[in-house]
Design a protein around this motif. Structure first.
Motif, PDB file in Angstrom:
ATOM      1  N   GLN A 297       0.868  -1.201   0.000  1.00 19.82           N
ATOM      2  CA  GLN A 297       0.000   0.000   0.000  1.00 19.82           C
ATOM      3  C   GLN A 297       0.893   1.235   0.000  1.00 19.82           C
ATOM      4  N   ASN A 298       0.404   2.318  -0.544  1.00 23.68           N
ATOM      5  CA  ASN A 298       1.115   3.604  -0.473  1.00 23.68           C
ATOM      6  C   ASN A 298       2.492   3.558  -1.132  1.00 23.68           C
ATOM      7  N   SER A 299       2.600   2.719  -2.188  1.00 23.19           N
ATOM      8  CA  SER A 299       3.923   2.657  -2.829  1.00 23.19           C
ATOM      9  C   SER A 299       3.924   3.427  -4.148  1.00 23.19           C
ATOM     10  N   ILE A 300       5.099   3.835  -4.553  1.00 22.22           N
ATOM     11  CA  ILE A 300       5.270   4.379  -5.900  1.00 22.22           C
ATOM     12  C   ILE A 300       6.415   3.614  -6.568  1.00 22.22           C
ATOM     13  N   VAL A 301       6.321   3.527  -7.888  1.00 19.74           N
ATOM     14  CA  VAL A 301       7.324   2.780  -8.649  1.00 19.74           C
ATOM     15  C   VAL A 301       8.209   3.769  -9.398  1.00 19.74           C
ATOM     16  N   ALA A 302       9.516   3.551  -9.317  1.00 21.96           N
ATOM     17  CA  ALA A 302      10.448   4.379 -10.106  1.00 21.96           C
ATOM     18  C   ALA A 302      11.530   3.460 -10.668  1.00 21.96           C
ATOM     19  N   GLY A 303      12.037   3.824 -11.837  1.00 21.04           N
ATOM     20  CA  GLY A 303      13.086   3.014 -12.471  1.00 21.04           C
ATOM     21  C   GLY A 303      14.416   3.711 -12.392  1.00 21.04           C
ATOM     22  N   MET A 304      15.470   2.935 -12.357  1.00 22.35           N
ATOM     23  CA  MET A 304      16.805   3.529 -12.423  1.00 22.35           C
ATOM     24  C   MET A 304      17.078   3.844 -13.891  1.00 22.35           C
ATOM     25  N   PRO A 305      17.235   5.128 -14.202  1.00 18.66           N
ATOM     26  CA  PRO A 305      17.405   5.480 -15.610  1.00 18.66           C
ATOM     27  C   PRO A 305      18.764   5.018 -16.138  1.00 18.66           C
TER      28      PRO A 305
ATOM     29  N   LEU B  22       6.024  -2.600 -14.770  1.00 13.70           N
ATOM     30  CA  LEU B  22       5.611  -3.070 -13.430  1.00 13.70           C
ATOM     31  C   LEU B  22       4.440  -2.221 -12.922  1.00 13.70           C
ATOM     32  N   ALA B  23       4.591  -0.887 -13.029  1.00 18.17           N
ATOM     33  CA  ALA B  23       3.556   0.022 -12.515  1.00 18.17           C
ATOM     34  C   ALA B  23       2.227  -0.212 -13.233  1.00 18.17           C
ATOM     35  N   GLN B  24       2.284  -0.368 -14.575  1.00 19.06           N
ATOM     36  CA  GLN B  24       1.040  -0.566 -15.335  1.00 19.06           C
ATOM     37  C   GLN B  24       0.381  -1.890 -14.968  1.00 19.06           C
ATOM     38  N   GLU B  25       1.169  -2.936 -14.847  1.00 22.29           N
ATOM     39  CA  GLU B  25       0.611  -4.253 -14.519  1.00 22.29           C
ATOM     40  C   GLU B  25       0.038  -4.257 -13.093  1.00 22.29           C
ATOM     41  N   ALA B  26       0.720  -3.581 -12.167  1.00 23.38           N
ATOM     42  CA  ALA B  26       0.288  -3.611 -10.759  1.00 23.38           C
ATOM     43  C   ALA B  26      -0.741  -2.534 -10.453  1.00 23.38           C
ATOM     44  N   GLY B  27      -0.915  -1.573 -11.358  1.00 27.29           N
ATOM     45  CA  GLY B  27      -1.854  -0.478 -11.103  1.00 27.29           C
ATOM     46  C   GLY B  27      -1.364   0.446  -9.992  1.00 27.29           C
ATOM     47  N   VAL B  28      -0.055   0.670  -9.955  1.00 19.87           N
ATOM     48  CA  VAL B  28       0.568   1.506  -8.927  1.00 19.87           C
ATOM     49  C   VAL B  28       1.170   2.722  -9.639  1.00 19.87           C
ATOM     50  N   PRO B  29       1.152   3.921  -9.011  1.00 21.74           N
ATOM     51  CA  PRO B  29       1.696   5.095  -9.713  1.00 21.74           C
ATOM     52  C   PRO B  29       3.181   4.966 -10.063  1.00 21.74           C
ATOM     53  N   PHE B  30       3.485   5.420 -11.275  1.00 24.65           N
ATOM     54  CA  PHE B  30       4.880   5.451 -11.736  1.00 24.65           C
ATOM     55  C   PHE B  30       5.378   6.888 -11.651  1.00 24.65           C
ATOM     56  N   GLU B  31       6.559   7.084 -11.144  1.00 25.55           N
ATOM     57  CA  GLU B  31       7.150   8.425 -11.083  1.00 25.55           C
ATOM     58  C   GLU B  31       8.565   8.374 -11.658  1.00 25.55           C
TER      59      GLU B  31
ATOM     60  N   GLY C  91       7.706   9.691   2.772  1.00 23.64           N
ATOM     61  CA  GLY C  91       6.701   8.878   3.457  1.00 23.64           C
ATOM     62  C   GLY C  91       6.146   7.728   2.629  1.00 23.64           C
ATOM     63  N   LYS C  92       6.723   7.451   1.467  1.00 25.13           N
ATOM     64  CA  LYS C  92       6.193   6.385   0.574  1.00 25.13           C
ATOM     65  C   LYS C  92       7.009   5.103   0.718  1.00 25.13           C
ATOM     66  N   GLU C  93       6.419   4.024   0.221  1.00 28.79           N
ATOM     67  CA  GLU C  93       7.188   2.794   0.044  1.00 28.79           C
ATOM     68  C   GLU C  93       7.679   2.834  -1.408  1.00 28.79           C
ATOM     69  N   ALA C  94       8.983   2.910  -1.579  1.00 29.68           N
ATOM     70  CA  ALA C  94       9.536   3.057  -2.927  1.00 29.68           C
ATOM     71  C   ALA C  94       9.832   1.682  -3.523  1.00 29.68           C
ATOM     72  N   VAL C  95       9.232   1.424  -4.685  1.00 27.71           N
ATOM     73  CA  VAL C  95       9.562   0.198  -5.433  1.00 27.71           C
ATOM     74  C   VAL C  95      10.504   0.638  -6.551  1.00 27.71           C
ATOM     75  N   ILE C  96      11.767   0.287  -6.412  1.00 24.69           N
ATOM     76  CA  ILE C  96      12.789   0.766  -7.346  1.00 24.69           C
ATOM     77  C   ILE C  96      13.197  -0.373  -8.276  1.00 24.69           C
ATOM     78  N   VAL C  97      13.095  -0.117  -9.581  1.00 21.06           N
ATOM     79  CA  VAL C  97      13.402  -1.166 -10.560  1.00 21.06           C
ATOM     80  C   VAL C  97      14.731  -0.857 -11.243  1.00 21.06           C
ATOM     81  N   ASP C  98      15.622  -1.847 -11.231  1.00 22.90           N
ATOM     82  CA  ASP C  98      16.880  -1.710 -11.974  1.00 22.90           C
ATOM     83  C   ASP C  98      17.027  -2.912 -12.897  1.00 22.90           C
ATOM     84  N   ASP C  99      17.896  -2.784 -13.900  1.00 17.47           N
ATOM     85  CA  ASP C  99      18.013  -3.882 -14.869  1.00 17.47           C
ATOM     86  C   ASP C  99      18.751  -5.077 -14.299  1.00 17.47           C
TER      87      ASP C  99
END
Ligand code: SF4
Length: 457
Positions: free
Chosen positions: A277-285, A295-304, A342-350
Motif C-alpha cells: 500500500q502507499n507505494s510508488i514505482v520508479a526506475g533507475m534510468p 511493473l507500474a502498469q501491470e500492478a496499477g501503482v503510480p509510476f514516477e 513517506g512512501k514505500e519506494a519500489v525501485i526497478v533496476d536492470d
C-alpha cells in the motif's frame, strides 16, 4: 560490447557521413573510442581516436571524403587493453589487397590462435582478439579475400558480429550462434549494416532484416548476396542481456522489440508479488525505466520519474575501472526531491553486478524520505562472467555469485529484493530458451563440442 556500422553505395555516393551518424546512434554500445575505415586507390585508410564519436572523428572532414564503401566502430574494451592501437576498425594491406574489420563480440579461442600465428611469423600490432581474423587471412596469401575470410571464420569460436571492407565490397557476418545483434538496412541503392536497427533511422534508411546467425552478406554493385558459414550450431544463443540492458529500446533484435521486452520484464516482476500500500514505482534510468513502467502498469501503482540522471556522465557499467565506476555512480543519479517522502519506494533496476550501484541507490532513496525501499531487478541474478562480449567481472566480484538473495538484500540495505527467473526472462523477450544465451545467469556456456571442436587450427 561494441557497435559496428557499414555502408555501401552502389550509385557511388559518398558514405562516410552516414557512417559517422550511424556510429553516433550506436554510441551507447561503446564510449572508449570510435573509428572509420574506407578504401581508396587500392589501400585501406583509417581514422580513429579515443572518446565519443564527436571527439574521436571530425564530421565535416569525413563528409568530404569520396568513398562509396566504409565501415565504422565504437568500442568498449572486452578483449585487449584500452590503448589507442586497440581502437577499431583494424586494417591492413596484404597480398590480396586492402582489408578492414570492425568487430562486436569476444573470440573465445583468440589466445590459442594468436600463439599459433605468432609461432608462424605473425607480428601482432594490437592485443585485440579481432586482429587474429586479419592475421588468419594474411596467412592465406594466394586465396581470394572472401574465401580467406570464410576460412578464417571457421577457425574462430565465440561471438562475432563483424563488418569487413575489401577494395570494393562490404561484408557483414554473424557467428553461428548469433550472440551479438547485426541488422541490414537500405536507402535506395545504398545498403547499411549496423549492430542495432536504431542506427538506420538517423540516416533515413529502412530496417530490412536481421543478419541471421551463421550468415555472411556480400554487398557490392550487384546488391546483396547471402552465403552461409560452413558451420552448423546445435542451437542459437542470442544474448538475452541485450534486451535487459545493453541495446537501445527503439531497436528490434532478432524480431523482438527491445522496448516491449523491457516492459514485459517489469510486468513479470509485478506478477511475482504485490506492491505494498502507499507505494510508488520508479526506475533507475535509463535501462530500468521501461521495466518500472511495465511493473507500474501491470500492478496499477503510480509510476514516477523519481530518479534523475545526469546525462553527461557515461554508463557506469561500461567504464573500465572500479575507481571511475564509483565516481560515476556518485555524480550520475539523484532522487527527485519530495517524490519519495513517506512512501514505500519500489525501485526497478536492470541488474545487480557488483552491488555498488544498488547499495548506493537504496541509501539515496531512503535518504530522500522513503519509508521503505523495495528493490526489483528485471533479470535473474548475474552469477557468472560473460565470455561473449560484455565486460562482466569474474565470479569473485559478482555479488550474486557470492551471496544468496537474502544475504544480498542485507548487503544492499533493501527492505525487500526480488528478481525474475530465467524462464520469465525468456518469456518476456518472446524467444524460446533454446534460442537465447543465459550463461551469465545460469552458467550454460558453449562447450567445446558445441563450439565445433575447432579450438585448434
Ligand atoms: S553470458 Fe550473458 S551477457 Fe554474455 S552473451 Fe550470454 S546472456 Fe549475453
Amino acid at each position: 560490447m561494441c557497435g559496428v556500422f557499414g555502408a555501401y553505395s552502389a550509385s557511388g555516393a559518398p558514405v562516410l557521413e552516414d557512417v559517422y551518424l550511424g556510429l553516433s546512434a550506436l554510441q551507447h554500445r561503446g564510449q572508449l573510442s570510435a573509428g572509420v575505415a574506407w578504401t581508396q586507390g587500392g589501400s585501406v585508410h583509417i581514422k580513429k581516436g579515443l572518446g565519443l564519436v564527436h571527439e574521436a572523428l571530425q564530421q565535416n572532414e569525413l563528409a568530404e571524403i569520396e568513398a562509396h564503401a566504409a565501415i565504422g566502430h565504437v568500442r568498449y574494451a572486452t578483449a585487449g587493453g584500452t590503448e589507442r592501437e586497440n581502437s577499431q576498425p583494424l586494417g591492413a594491406n596484404y597480398a590480396q589487397g586492402p582489408v578492414a574489420i570492425a568487430h562486436n563480440g569476444n573470440l573465445t579461442n583468440a589466445t590459442a590462435l594468436s600463439s599459433y600465428l605468432a609461432n608462424r611469423g605473425a607480428i601482432f600490432q594490437t592485443t585485440c582478439d579481432t586482429e587474429t581474423i586479419i592475421q588468419l587471412m594474411a596467412h592465406q596469401p594466394s586465396t581470394v579475400q572472401l574465401e580467406a575470410l570464410e576460412n578464417a571464420l571457421t577457425k574462430i569460436t565465440g561471438a562475432y558480429s563483424i563488418a569487413v571492407l575489401f577494395e570494393d565490397c562490404l561484408i557483414a557476418a554473424r557467428d553461428p550462434w548469433g550472440f551479438r545483434p547485426l541488422a541490414l538496412g537500405r536507402r535506395g541503392d545504398d545498403y547499411f549494416v549496423a549492430s542495432e536497427s536504431c542506427a538506420f533511422e538517423i540516416i533515413g534508411a529502412e530496417f530490412l532484416r536481421d543478419v541471421e546467425a551463421g550468415e555472411i552478406l556480400v554487398i557490392d554493385r550487384r546488391g546483396v548476396i547471402s552465403r552461409r558459414l560452413p558451420i552448423t550450431a546445435q542451437r542459437l544463443r542470442h544474448c538475452s542481456f541485450e534486451y535487459v540492458y545493453f541495446a537501445r529500446p527503439d531497436s528490434v533484435i532478432d524480431g523482438r522489440s527491445v522496448y516491449a521486452a523491457r516492459k514485459n520484464l517489469g510486468a513479470c516482476l509485478a506478477r511475482g508479488g504485490k506492491c505494498p500500500q502507499n507505494s510508488i514505482v520508479a526506475g533507475m534510468p535509463d535501462s530500468g525505466t521501461l521495466a518500472a513502467l511495465g511493473l507500474a502498469q501491470e500492478a496499477g501503482v503510480p509510476f514516477e520519474a523519481g530518479v534523475v540522471r545526469n546525462r553527461y556522465v557515461g554508463r557506469t557499467f561500461i567504464q573500465p575501472t572500479q575507481r571511475v565506476r564509483e565516481a560515476g555512480v556518485k555524480i550520475k543519479l539523484n532522487p527527485q526531491p519530495g517524490i519519495f517522502d513517506g512512501k514505500e519506494a519500489v525501485i526497478v533496476d536492470d541488474s545487480i553486478v557488483r552491488g555498488t550501484t544498488a547499495g548506493r541507490t537504496v541509501s539515496t532513496i531512503r535518504g530522500a524520505g522513503a519509508k521503505k525501499v523495495h528493490m526489483r531487478i528485471a533479470s535473474p541474478p548475474v552469477r557468472y562472467p560473460c565470455y561473449y562480449g560484455i565486460d562482466t567481472p569474474s565470479s569473485e566480484e559478482l555479488i550474486a555469485a557470492q551471496s544468496d538473495i537474502e544475504e544480498l538484500r542485507v548487503k544492499i540495505g533493501a527492505d525487500t529484493l526480488r528478481y525474475i527467473s530465467c524462464e520469465e526472462l525468456c518469456e518476456s523477450i518472446g524467444l524460446p530458451r533454446e534460442e537465447l544465451c543465459t550463461a551469465c545467469f545460469d552458467g550454460g556456456y558453449l562447450d567445446e563440442e558445441e563450439s565445433g571442436g575447432r579450438l585448434e587450427v
